[in-house]
Motif scaffolding. Structure first.
Motif, PDB file in Angstrom:
ATOM      1  N   GLY A   1       0.919  -1.448   0.128  1.00 20.57           N
ATOM      2  CA  GLY A   1      -0.065   0.398   0.217  1.00 20.57           C
ATOM      3  C   GLY A   1       0.790   1.061  -0.242  1.00 20.57           C
TER       4      GLY A   1
ATOM      5  N   ARG B   1       3.892   7.987   3.127  1.00 17.26           N
ATOM      6  CA  ARG B   1       2.436   7.028   4.311  1.00 17.26           C
ATOM      7  C   ARG B   1       3.143   6.434   5.721  1.00 17.26           C
TER       8      ARG B   1
ATOM      9  N   LEU C   1      -5.577  -1.284   1.367  1.00 16.28           N
ATOM     10  CA  LEU C   1      -7.026  -0.327   1.036  1.00 16.28           C
ATOM     11  C   LEU C   1      -6.535   0.662   2.154  1.00 16.28           C
TER      12      LEU C   1
ATOM     13  N   ASP D   1      -5.206   3.962   0.981  1.00 15.54           N
ATOM     14  CA  ASP D   1      -5.391   4.530  -0.562  1.00 15.54           C
ATOM     15  C   ASP D   1      -6.875   5.879   0.449  1.00 15.54           C
TER      16      ASP D   1
ATOM     17  N   ASP E   1      -5.665   8.503   2.441  1.00 15.68           N
ATOM     18  CA  ASP E   1      -5.227   9.994   1.257  1.00 15.68           C
ATOM     19  C   ASP E   1      -6.515  10.421   0.972  1.00 15.68           C
ATOM     20  N   ARG E   2      -7.582   9.455   0.053  1.00 11.97           N
ATOM     21  CA  ARG E   2      -8.561  10.189  -0.470  1.00 11.97           C
ATOM     22  C   ARG E   2      -9.644  11.333   0.662  1.00 11.97           C
TER      23      ARG E   2
ATOM     24  N   ARG F   1      -1.522  -0.951 -10.271  1.00 14.89           N
ATOM     25  CA  ARG F   1      -2.525  -0.285  -9.196  1.00 14.89           C
ATOM     26  C   ARG F   1      -1.923   0.761  -8.871  1.00 14.89           C
TER      27      ARG F   1
ATOM     28  N   MET G   1      -0.914   4.001  -6.096  1.00 11.15           N
ATOM     29  CA  MET G   1      -1.281   4.567  -5.088  1.00 11.15           C
ATOM     30  C   MET G   1      -2.492   5.663  -5.534  1.00 11.15           C
ATOM     31  N   ASP G   2      -3.869   6.101  -4.387  1.00  9.41           N
ATOM     32  CA  ASP G   2      -4.316   7.105  -5.099  1.00  9.41           C
ATOM     33  C   ASP G   2      -4.487   7.966  -3.473  1.00  9.41           C
ATOM     34  N   ARG G   3      -3.682   9.146  -4.152  1.00  6.79           N
ATOM     35  CA  ARG G   3      -3.277  10.315  -3.302  1.00  6.79           C
ATOM     36  C   ARG G   3      -4.543  11.290  -2.965  1.00  6.79           C
TER      37      ARG G   3
END
Length: 612
Positions: free
Chosen positions: A232, A294, A374, A377, A380-381, A410, A412-414
């Motif tokens: 992650g 993270r 998860l 992510d 951060d979201r 995949r 990382m969704d920052r």
């Protein structure tokens, strides 16, 4: 000879029994016990081991229980073992009492014991373990360690555990140390040969090669969650040792040493800090996350209590953070080495004031890995702390689980992060300004732009542009936006999973976490009694619409959990405004893992009382 007291024969079962080892902490038994469980798995038979250990120092009692299930059940069976390996004189009376009627007692009979020390309804098997090891070894430590392997060899003959499988495991365990391999194999056959030459074997509990394990892997939840954290994108771990979470941070360290070291320079691309206490550890996590890393901590209930103020800061200042909570029995010190689900409300509403936090609730090591990744992510979201709710049963015990899978594509969704280019172009930036009506504002990482963006934060009230304000309207607007953000999280957490009964029913059951394997088996037991349940496994908080819908379509819903006060039930009532009478309590909280037998009996009893 096999000693039988007033009984023609003991229990007769193939690939379906429970073995429990009673040992002394620090005696070197752990390695032999693990060999026993792994050998059964190598024979293709499902086995689920559980360590039962004291929360204090060497020399005190410890137990290791292995459920062997040809049907593939992973939950604790409940009640006593079918075969007790009694290696600890201190706990003899307790261990003897716990054996199922018709079961077997395996013990070291180097010193004779009077018949009144046994039970008339069990089969007693005595093997002179101490006598054999004293004769074979002169060193006291060798005698102690190899006695466990001699006992394993004796057991392998008694229950037909394939010795070739054990030898293969020994070869893997001590690879490159041929003398050690040979010594262990010799000890193994010492015990095995004695049984074959002196006793009637096998006993009524036997093993047969099978193919029920499949492609599943064998791992504990803490290790799986730590690996999920690596995948992650976590690079910072700050923690303070506490049972049962310490092995999570330790596993993260091991994985990082393999996967977070720059091959060209040898430099570590991670930071792991053992803080002076839990409050300091979460403070470090928040500081690292504010700067763009993270970061996470691993703790248990007492640590959650100490972290409250900083958790409130992260919630109100909107800073990402991940907290792995491996729950144990409380309150206070409670029972540090016993399992419970006791931190649900503490984490959902952590800190003073009005707070609501996101919870992820895995059922097994597979989901510990998935949710472990998860969580970063989501943090951060949503720019908020995320709690991953393990417990000791999942975290510290090895379990068969589906193999982990990772999509290499995949990324990382920052979440909502403004770039230097956007700031330079004059994009309106208010740190607590909701421009998308989802409750989530845009943020910047410190240093993104030399003069624009956010470099500091504070835990006091502010307006949407991050200016200090104690104006009531500013405070209320901010709090309502945070509540809206929590609502947005509803679509991001893993949804609850429903399982329909084989027959139409107006009865349902809600459960979560490590209760999962027990409820699956209990469902079968209840169906045999004509009681059919639709099942719903909750995997996260806030609750999705599917949870409300499930409760609405049933006349009675049982909430099955492992705590005294029905914390998940209270959360459902509070958040969904459910009529309390509709949610029945099935509560297990003695520190042992919940069993199918307990759940089935509790639900059947509640239904009988409702009818009468």
């Amino acid at each position: 000879m096999l000693q039988q007291i007033d009984r023609l024969e003991g229990l007769q079962r193939v690939n379906d029994f429970v073995v429990k080892f009673a040992n002394v902490n620090g005696s070197g038994s752990a390695s032999a016990n693990a060999l026993f469980a792994r050998a059964i798995l190598r024979m293709g038979i499902v086995a689920t081991p559980r360590n039962i250990f004291p929360s204090n120092i060497q020399g005190l009692p410890t137990w290791y229980e292995v459920r062997i299930s040809g049907a593939g059940h992973l939950a604790a069976r409940g009640s006593g073992p079918d075969l007790m390996v009694a290696m600890n004189p201190q706990t003899w009376d307790h261990d003897l009492t716990s054996i199922e009627s018709g079961g077997y007692l395996f013990y070291d009979n180097t010193k004779s014991m009077p018949s009144e020390r046994f039970r008339s309804d069990i089969v007693v098997v005595g093997v002179p373990l101490t006598q054999m090891t004293n004769k074979a070894y002169s060193d006291s430590r060798q005698r102690q360690l190899f006695k466990n392997i001699v006992a394993l060899g004796a057991l392998s003959a008694l229950i037909e555990l394939d010795p070739a499988v054990i030898e293969q495991l020994l070869g893997e365990q001590f690879k490159g140390r041929d003398k050690l391999i040979a010594a262990n194999v010799q000890a193994l056959h010492m015990g095995r040969d004695w049984v074959q030459q002196n006793l009637d074997w096998p006993i009524g509990l036997t093993l047969r090669h099978a193919d029920t394990v499949g492609d599943r892997i064998f791992i504990d939840g803490n290790s799986a969650a730590a690996l999920g954290a690596v995948y992650g994108g976590a690079t910072v771990c700050a923690w303070y040792p506490i049972t049962p979470s310490s092995s999570l941070a330790e596993a993260f360290s091991r994985y990082c040493s393999r996967m977070r070291v720059d091959k060209a320079t040898g430099r570590n691309n991670f930071a792991i800090v053992q803080a002076e206490d839990e409050l300091a550890s979460i403070g470090m996590v928040i500081g690292a996350a504010w700067n763009g890393a993270r970061a996470f901590t691993a703790t248990s209930g007492p640590g959650i209590s100490l972290m409250q103020e900083f958790v409130g800061l992260a919630y109100f200042a909107e800073i990402p953070a991940v907290i792995f909570d491996v729950q144990r029995a409380g309150p206070s010190t409670g029972m540090p080495t016993r399992t419970q689900q006791t931190d649900i409300t503490a984490c959902a509403y952590a800190s003073h004031g009005d707070t609501k936090h996101v919870l992820l609730i895995p059922e097994d090591p597979h989901e510990c890995f998935d949710f472990g990744a998860l969580a970063f992510d989501l943090a951060d979201r949503l720019q908020t702390p995320i709690f991953v709710m393990l417990d000791l049963e999942i975290g510290m015990n090895d379990r068969l689980t589906r193999p982990f899978h990772w999509d290499d594509a995949r990324r990382m969704d920052r979440g909502k992060v403004r770039t230097a280019e956007e700031l330079e172009a004059g994009t309106l930036f208010g740190r607590y300004l909701d421009v998308d009506d989802d409750g989530i504002a845009y943020r910047t990482l410190p240093g993104t732009h030399p003069t624009k963006g956010a470099f500091f934060t504070r835990g006091t009230s502010k307006d949407r542009m991050a200016r200090y304000s104690e104006e009531g309207r500013d405070y209320q607007e901010n709090m309502e936006r945070l509540l809206k953000k929590h609502g947005t999280a509803r679509s991001m957490v893993p949804p609850a999973i429903e399982q329909k009964a084989d027959a139409p029913t107006r009865l349902g059951a809600i459960y979560y976490g490590s209760t999962s394997p027990a409820i699956a088996e209990a469902d079968l037991l209840l169906a045999e009694q004509g009681i059919h349940l639709n099942l719903l496994r909750v995997r996260g908080f806030p609750f999705g619409n599917e949870v409300t819908a499930f409760i609405d379509v049933h006349d009675q819903v049982f909430v099955v959990e492992q705590n005294r006060d029905g914390q998940m039930r209270s959360l459902l009532i509070n958040e969904l405004e459910i009529e309390p009478k509709k949610l029945g309590k099935v509560l297990h909280y003695d520190g042992t893992p919940i069993s199918a037998r307990f759940i089935a009996a509790a639900i059947a009893d509640l239904l009988e009382k409702a009818i009468s």
